[in-house]
Design an enzyme around this catalytic site. Sequence first.
Site, PDB file in Angstrom:
ATOM      1  N   HIS A  89       6.442  -3.220 -12.409  1.00  0.00           N
ATOM      2  CA  HIS A  89       7.452  -2.308 -11.859  1.00  0.00           C
ATOM      3  C   HIS A  89       8.371  -1.778 -12.957  1.00  0.00           C
ATOM      4  O   HIS A  89       8.747  -0.603 -12.946  1.00  0.00           O
ATOM      5  CB  HIS A  89       8.309  -3.015 -10.802  1.00  0.00           C
ATOM      6  CG  HIS A  89       7.669  -3.139  -9.472  1.00  0.00           C
ATOM      7  ND1 HIS A  89       7.494  -2.082  -8.613  1.00  0.00           N
ATOM      8  CD2 HIS A  89       7.163  -4.232  -8.839  1.00  0.00           C
ATOM      9  CE1 HIS A  89       6.908  -2.496  -7.505  1.00  0.00           C
ATOM     10  NE2 HIS A  89       6.693  -3.802  -7.612  1.00  0.00           N
TER      11      HIS A  89
ATOM     12  N   ASP B 215       5.332  -0.485  -4.347  1.00  0.00           N
ATOM     13  CA  ASP B 215       5.294  -1.297  -3.130  1.00  0.00           C
ATOM     14  C   ASP B 215       5.247  -0.335  -1.952  1.00  0.00           C
ATOM     15  O   ASP B 215       6.165   0.486  -1.792  1.00  0.00           O
ATOM     16  CB  ASP B 215       6.534  -2.189  -3.036  1.00  0.00           C
ATOM     17  CG  ASP B 215       6.580  -3.244  -4.126  1.00  0.00           C
ATOM     18  OD1 ASP B 215       5.517  -3.605  -4.666  1.00  0.00           O
ATOM     19  OD2 ASP B 215       7.685  -3.722  -4.434  1.00  0.00           O
TER      20      ASP B 215
ATOM     21  N   GLU C 226       1.034 -10.453  -2.358  1.00  0.00           N
ATOM     22  CA  GLU C 226       1.892  -9.478  -1.666  1.00  0.00           C
ATOM     23  C   GLU C 226       1.046  -8.323  -1.148  1.00  0.00           C
ATOM     24  O   GLU C 226       0.528  -7.531  -1.937  1.00  0.00           O
ATOM     25  CB  GLU C 226       2.958  -8.936  -2.632  1.00  0.00           C
ATOM     26  CG  GLU C 226       3.884  -9.994  -3.172  1.00  0.00           C
ATOM     27  CD  GLU C 226       4.849  -9.470  -4.213  1.00  0.00           C
ATOM     28  OE1 GLU C 226       5.781 -10.213  -4.565  1.00  0.00           O
ATOM     29  OE2 GLU C 226       4.691  -8.322  -4.697  1.00  0.00           O
TER      30      GLU C 226
ATOM     31  N   HIS D  25       2.091  -4.782  -2.653  1.00  0.00           N
ATOM     32  CA  HIS D  25       2.197  -4.510  -4.093  1.00  0.00           C
ATOM     33  C   HIS D  25       0.880  -4.018  -4.687  1.00  0.00           C
ATOM     34  O   HIS D  25      -0.145  -4.684  -4.579  1.00  0.00           O
ATOM     35  CB  HIS D  25       2.627  -5.776  -4.832  1.00  0.00           C
ATOM     36  CG  HIS D  25       2.707  -5.591  -6.315  1.00  0.00           C
ATOM     37  ND1 HIS D  25       3.871  -5.229  -6.949  1.00  0.00           N
ATOM     38  CD2 HIS D  25       1.758  -5.694  -7.282  1.00  0.00           C
ATOM     39  CE1 HIS D  25       3.629  -5.133  -8.254  1.00  0.00           C
ATOM     40  NE2 HIS D  25       2.366  -5.409  -8.477  1.00  0.00           N
TER      41      HIS D  25
END
Length: 191
Positions: free
Chosen positions: A102, A109, A166, A169
């Site tokens: 990120h 996301d 996740e 993600h």
Amino acid sequence: MTAPSPHNAGLVEIAGPDYPVLIDMRYAGADNITGRPIYQRPACFLNAEAAELLRRAVQLAAQMELRLKVFDAFRPTEAAWALWNHNPDPNFLADPRKGSPHSRGAAVDVTLVDADGRELDMGTDFDAFTPLAFHGNLDITPAQQKNRALLLGVMTAAGWDFYRNEWWHYQLFQPRRYPLLSDAAAGTSMM
């Protein structure tokens, strides 16, 4: 195609007609794991390569009458530290000393929304830092598993890699090719 701006370290702002996504930058409000805003403004940026892959994902989702909703994208290193200081769990957050995709503008996301803007049920909310958020978790309903598989299919078909812990993600393959950026270095005025 939107060109990277020389004022923001080559990052592309994900906005407007060039990127028909819904933006819900969770770290710009209190609806996140810290319970307080991290970003001062809800801006959404990606590096040029990631922005192009997002464009492909938008097109693939549109063919199924779905849209993408973005919860986070470029995350300045200052924000990575704020999240890590709140919850230093390497299963869900990258140690800022090593750097996050990120913070390189190389991760996003996202979730899928229907034609009315309603999020598809993925079994947990964004940033649910529990095993229920894992891509392969079978303790969610078949419909939730199907929605996660649909998102995974859209994103990987567009060229994204995923993080198994996740469901939201997605990142570039080999994101360390890109430098870590602070808010000042990126010129995004998010912090």
